[in-house]
Design an enzyme around this catalytic site. Structure first.
Site, PDB file in Angstrom:
ATOM      1  N   SER A   2       0.805  -1.223   0.000  1.00 39.44           N
ATOM      2  CA  SER A   2       0.000   0.000   0.000  1.00 39.44           C
ATOM      3  C   SER A   2       0.836   1.270   0.000  1.00 39.44           C
ATOM      4  O   SER A   2       0.328   2.349  -0.291  1.00 39.44           O
ATOM      5  CB  SER A   2      -0.948   0.005   1.208  1.00 39.44           C
ATOM      6  OG  SER A   2      -0.217   0.097   2.415  1.00 39.44           O
TER       7      SER A   2
ATOM      8  N   LYS B 158       1.109   4.686   6.817  1.00 42.30           N
ATOM      9  CA  LYS B 158       0.521   5.524   5.767  1.00 42.30           C
ATOM     10  C   LYS B 158       1.189   6.893   5.775  1.00 42.30           C
ATOM     11  O   LYS B 158       1.938   7.245   6.690  1.00 42.30           O
ATOM     12  CB  LYS B 158      -0.986   5.705   5.984  1.00 42.30           C
ATOM     13  CG  LYS B 158      -1.794   4.413   6.005  1.00 42.30           C
ATOM     14  CD  LYS B 158      -1.835   3.711   4.664  1.00 42.30           C
ATOM     15  CE  LYS B 158      -2.658   2.421   4.757  1.00 42.30           C
ATOM     16  NZ  LYS B 158      -2.546   1.609   3.511  1.00 42.30           N
TER      17      LYS B 158
END
Length: 257
Positions: free
Chosen positions: A61, A103
């Site tokens: 991701s 993230k």
């Protein structure tokens, strides 16, 4: 005439540097180098262990910045120190249960964030994101403007086409945002495979100051310098003995004529 033996001897003034006094000085210096090297080497490791924590990123991701299975070093920080553009480690049960998530912070409390035509905008300003893959620049689905509450963060993965990030949690009670207090660390570098320090997220500079990089370079420098001093100091004894042996060989009798 009887046989004569000749002896090759070093000049008196030159012999002093290789005599016992010179040897003792060299031994003291080598011991000092080893002691200092150990302090730097062990101190660097200790500092790194206190400041940094390793993590494994299990998914893609954050690709291409951080690939699946990569090992990263993240600086332990307080959530109040987070700035836009930081890649952070956090835990949020609404996202994943009992596992840290990695993230990129794209907006902080008070910001308005949106994606229009695949382009990230924060407070109405388009953000240049050179760390994204070329085919990811236009694949992030548009979403309406989100107002980030104070004390919270809006986070996206660098692989915008497949990351389960804030954009995938817009229908949650917190509109995809995460509390600052949920952040435990900021990623400084990818150490396996060795990619080095993360690039500076310069596209966010127009919105405010970026975070200062952690002390990782200094930590590594201390460890490297300490290791070199230990090796150099430890090598003095064998090198000095070999040189002394060669010197004695040159002063042995040359034999009778």
């Amino acid at each position: 005439m009887g046989g004569e033996s000749t002896t090759r001897t070093a000049p008196r003034d030159g012999g002093a540097s290789r005599g016992p006094a010179g040897s003792r000085t060299g031994q003291r210096l080598s011991g000092l180098a080893v002691a200092l090297g150990l302090v730097l080497f062990l101190g660097g490791f200790a500092w790194g262990a206190v400041v940094y924590r390793p993590y494994t990123v299990p998914t893609s991701s954050m690709a291409p910045t951080i690939g699946a299975g990569a090992r990263v070093l993240a600086e332990r920080i307080d959530g109040d120190d987070i700035r836009r553009g930081d890649v952070v480690v956090f835990t949020d049960k609404a996202w994943v249960t009992n596992a840290p998530v990695v993230k990129r912070v794209v907006a902080t409390g008070g910001d308005k964030v949106a994606v229009t035509d695949g382009k990230l905008t924060v407070n109405g300003k388009k953000i240049d994101e050179p760390y994204l893959a070329e085919d990811d620049l236009s694949q992030l689905q548009n979403f309406p403007t989100v107002s980030v509450p104070e004390g919270r963060l809006f986070l996206l993965g660098d692989e915008r086409s497949g990351s389960l990030d804030s954009s995938a949690h817009l229908t949650d009670a917190a509109s995809g945002t995460v509390a600052r207090s949920a952040v435990s660390a900021r990623v400084d570098a990818v150490v396996w495979p060795m990619s080095g320090m993360l690039e500076r997220p310069t596209g966010f500079e127009q919105l405010g100051a970026l975070s200062a990089q952690g002390p990782l370079r200094t930590v590594v420098a201390l460890i490297v310098v300490g290791g070199v001093l230990v090796l150099a100091g430890g090598a003095y004894g064998p090198v000095e003995k070999r040189l002394a042996g060669r010197s004695r060989a040159r002063t042995e009798p040359a034999g009778a004529r």
